[in-house]
Design a protein around this motif. Structure first.
Motif, PDB file in Angstrom:
ATOM      1  N   THR A  25       0.838  -1.200   0.000  1.00 23.48           N
ATOM      2  CA  THR A  25       0.000   0.000   0.000  1.00 23.48           C
ATOM      3  C   THR A  25       0.875   1.252   0.000  1.00 23.48           C
ATOM      4  OG1 THR A  25      -1.740  -1.208   1.162  1.00 23.48           O
ATOM      5  CG2 THR A  25      -1.869   1.199   1.191  1.00 23.48           C
ATOM      6  N   ILE A  34      -4.804  -6.875  -0.956  1.00 21.88           N
ATOM      7  CA  ILE A  34      -4.423  -5.706  -1.757  1.00 21.88           C
ATOM      8  C   ILE A  34      -5.488  -5.400  -2.801  1.00 21.88           C
ATOM      9  CG2 ILE A  34      -2.789  -4.935  -3.541  1.00 21.88           C
ATOM     10  CD1 ILE A  34      -1.865  -4.414  -0.685  1.00 21.88           C
ATOM     11  N   ILE A  90      -8.328  -3.755  -0.931  1.00 24.49           N
ATOM     12  CA  ILE A  90      -7.960  -2.381  -0.560  1.00 24.49           C
ATOM     13  C   ILE A  90      -8.064  -1.462  -1.769  1.00 24.49           C
ATOM     14  CG2 ILE A  90      -5.987  -0.917   0.095  1.00 24.49           C
ATOM     15  CD1 ILE A  90      -5.220  -3.214   2.070  1.00 24.49           C
TER      16      ILE A  90
END
Length: 107
Positions: free
Chosen positions: A18, A70, A73
């Motif tokens: 991130t 991921i 997200i």
């Protein structure tokens, strides 16, 4: 205990990835440092996990859960499209990890 270490390794890898998104190609210092630290912690914890867990199971869980997290997200917080194909892909990743563990990779 190995699953706690593995969960922490996954969290560190997800944090590092991130941060990489925000590093702007490693041109921004703090997100770049976050990326390096995240991956350093992730690999250190993964190495500790491998002392007591099979490499097949640990890596399948680490890579699969990290990839799914991921992707989620990206869709939930970074404005990426939540398409049916992406959601199906996440489900397939999770299913694959479960099958690897049920098939004996964890034993």
């Amino acid at each position: 205990m190995p699953y706690v270490l593995l969960a922490a390794a996954i969290a560190a890898e997800v944090a590092g990835t991130t941060a990489m998104k925000f590093s702007d190609g490693f041109t921004k210092m703090w997100p770049s440092i976050g990326t390096v630290l995240g991956y350093l912690v992730a690999f250190t914890l993964l190495a500790q996990t491998l002392k007591t867990m099979s490499v097949g199971a640990a890596y399948a869980i680490w890579a699969g859960v990290g990839t799914a997290a991921i992707a989620a997200i990206g869709m939930l917080f970074l404005g990426e499209a939540a398409t049916a194909a992406k959601i199906a892909g996440i489900a397939l990743i999770i299913g694959g990890v479960v099958l690897l563990n049920l098939g004996g990779a964890a034993h």
